[in-house]
Write a protein that holds these residues in place. Structure first.
Motif, PDB file in Angstrom:
ATOM      1  N   ASP A 134       0.839  -1.188   0.000  1.00 49.08           N
ATOM      2  CA  ASP A 134       0.000   0.000   0.000  1.00 49.08           C
ATOM      3  C   ASP A 134       0.879   1.245   0.000  1.00 49.08           C
ATOM      4  O   ASP A 134       1.879   1.312   0.706  1.00 49.08           O
ATOM      5  CB  ASP A 134      -0.895  -0.005   1.240  1.00 49.08           C
ATOM      6  N   CYS A 135       0.523   2.226  -0.806  1.00 50.07           N
ATOM      7  CA  CYS A 135       1.256   3.489  -0.798  1.00 50.07           C
ATOM      8  C   CYS A 135       0.255   4.643  -0.857  1.00 50.07           C
ATOM      9  O   CYS A 135      -0.767   4.557  -1.521  1.00 50.07           O
ATOM     10  CB  CYS A 135       2.251   3.568  -1.950  1.00 50.07           C
ATOM     11  N   THR A 136       0.578   5.704  -0.133  1.00 44.07           N
ATOM     12  CA  THR A 136      -0.242   6.899  -0.092  1.00 44.07           C
ATOM     13  C   THR A 136       0.668   8.086  -0.362  1.00 44.07           C
ATOM     14  O   THR A 136       1.723   8.217   0.248  1.00 44.07           O
ATOM     15  CB  THR A 136      -0.899   7.066   1.292  1.00 44.07           C
ATOM     16  N   PHE A 137       0.257   8.943  -1.296  1.00 41.66           N
ATOM     17  CA  PHE A 137       1.039  10.116  -1.635  1.00 41.66           C
ATOM     18  C   PHE A 137       0.319  11.360  -1.120  1.00 41.66           C
ATOM     19  O   PHE A 137      -0.872  11.515  -1.300  1.00 41.66           O
ATOM     20  CB  PHE A 137       1.252  10.192  -3.150  1.00 41.66           C
ATOM     21  N   LEU A 138       1.077  12.236  -0.483  1.00 41.36           N
ATOM     22  CA  LEU A 138       0.531  13.436   0.148  1.00 41.36           C
ATOM     23  C   LEU A 138       1.205  14.668  -0.437  1.00 41.36           C
ATOM     24  O   LEU A 138       2.356  14.616  -0.846  1.00 41.36           O
ATOM     25  CB  LEU A 138       0.798  13.388   1.658  1.00 41.36           C
ATOM     26  N   ASN A 139       0.486  15.790  -0.461  1.00 40.30           N
ATOM     27  CA  ASN A 139       1.118  17.058  -0.811  1.00 40.30           C
ATOM     28  C   ASN A 139       0.445  18.189  -0.065  1.00 40.30           C
ATOM     29  O   ASN A 139      -0.558  17.991   0.604  1.00 40.30           O
ATOM     30  CB  ASN A 139       1.164  17.298  -2.323  1.00 40.30           C
ATOM     31  N   GLU A 140       1.006  19.380  -0.179  1.00 39.85           N
ATOM     32  CA  GLU A 140       0.539  20.505   0.625  1.00 39.85           C
ATOM     33  C   GLU A 140      -0.729  21.135   0.070  1.00 39.85           C
ATOM     34  O   GLU A 140      -1.272  22.025   0.683  1.00 39.85           O
ATOM     35  CB  GLU A 140       1.667  21.536   0.783  1.00 39.85           C
ATOM     36  N   GLY A 141      -1.206  20.694  -1.060  1.00 39.42           N
ATOM     37  CA  GLY A 141      -2.487  21.173  -1.560  1.00 39.42           C
ATOM     38  C   GLY A 141      -2.431  21.995  -2.833  1.00 39.42           C
ATOM     39  O   GLY A 141      -3.474  22.347  -3.375  1.00 39.42           O
ATOM     40  N   SER A 142      -1.245  22.309  -3.350  1.00 38.93           N
ATOM     41  CA  SER A 142      -1.194  23.111  -4.570  1.00 38.93           C
ATOM     42  C   SER A 142      -1.425  22.233  -5.798  1.00 38.93           C
ATOM     43  O   SER A 142      -1.085  21.054  -5.813  1.00 38.93           O
ATOM     44  CB  SER A 142       0.158  23.822  -4.693  1.00 38.93           C
ATOM     45  N   LYS A 143      -2.023  22.825  -6.817  1.00 38.19           N
ATOM     46  CA  LYS A 143      -2.263  22.094  -8.059  1.00 38.19           C
ATOM     47  C   LYS A 143      -0.952  21.705  -8.733  1.00 38.19           C
ATOM     48  O   LYS A 143      -0.834  20.631  -9.308  1.00 38.19           O
ATOM     49  CB  LYS A 143      -3.108  22.941  -9.013  1.00 38.19           C
ATOM     50  N   GLU A 144       0.048  22.590  -8.648  1.00 38.50           N
ATOM     51  CA  GLU A 144       1.337  22.323  -9.291  1.00 38.50           C
ATOM     52  C   GLU A 144       1.989  21.063  -8.713  1.00 38.50           C
ATOM     53  O   GLU A 144       2.448  20.192  -9.449  1.00 38.50           O
ATOM     54  CB  GLU A 144       2.266  23.512  -9.111  1.00 38.50           C
ATOM     55  N   SER A 145       2.021  20.956  -7.409  1.00 36.41           N
ATOM     56  CA  SER A 145       2.624  19.793  -6.766  1.00 36.41           C
ATOM     57  C   SER A 145       1.843  18.525  -7.101  1.00 36.41           C
ATOM     58  O   SER A 145       2.421  17.475  -7.353  1.00 36.41           O
ATOM     59  CB  SER A 145       2.679  19.999  -5.254  1.00 36.41           C
ATOM     60  N   PHE A 146       0.517  18.628  -7.121  1.00 37.16           N
ATOM     61  CA  PHE A 146      -0.317  17.487  -7.482  1.00 37.16           C
ATOM     62  C   PHE A 146      -0.011  16.996  -8.886  1.00 37.16           C
ATOM     63  O   PHE A 146       0.203  15.803  -9.107  1.00 37.16           O
ATOM     64  CB  PHE A 146      -1.800  17.869  -7.363  1.00 37.16           C
ATOM     65  N   TRP A 147       0.047  17.903  -9.857  1.00 36.60           N
ATOM     66  CA  TRP A 147       0.288  17.491 -11.246  1.00 36.60           C
ATOM     67  C   TRP A 147       1.706  16.992 -11.456  1.00 36.60           C
ATOM     68  O   TRP A 147       1.953  16.168 -12.320  1.00 36.60           O
ATOM     69  CB  TRP A 147      -0.060  18.627 -12.204  1.00 36.60           C
ATOM     70  N   LYS A 148       2.660  17.460 -10.665  1.00 37.71           N
ATOM     71  CA  LYS A 148       4.028  16.924 -10.759  1.00 37.71           C
ATOM     72  C   LYS A 148       4.029  15.443 -10.403  1.00 37.71           C
ATOM     73  O   LYS A 148       4.745  14.655 -10.993  1.00 37.71           O
ATOM     74  CB  LYS A 148       4.980  17.684  -9.842  1.00 37.71           C
TER      75      LYS A 148
END
Length: 75
Positions: free
Chosen positions: A44-58
């Motif tokens: 199982d893997c979960t990916f997290l980010n701070e909420g910006s669209k740029e980081s999500f699309w990267k």
């Protein structure tokens, strides 16, 4: 056959995990001043980010094949 599939998953997720952790363009979230970009546990893997669209699309646009067949470097 299933053993090969598990092994292939582990190899691929290791490359992807290293790439995400080392990429400064992918932002993490902070919990008690510790940056977290992902969690990995067994299969199982979960990916997290701070909420910006740029980081999500990267994260979404990572080409997994670049780890196995990188573009040739011209000297």
């Amino acid at each position: 056959m299933m053993t090969f599939i598990y092994f292939a998953f582990l190899v691929c997720i290791e490359f992807l995990s290293t790439y995400i952790n080392n990429n400064p363009n992918i932002k993490d979230i902070k919990i008690n001043n510790i940056g977290i970009k992902q969690t990995l546990f067994a299969d199982d893997c979960t990916f997290l980010n701070e909420g910006s669209k740029e980081s999500f699309w990267k994260k979404i646009n990572i080409n997994i094949w670049q780890f196995f067949w990188p573009k040739p470097q011209h000297v």
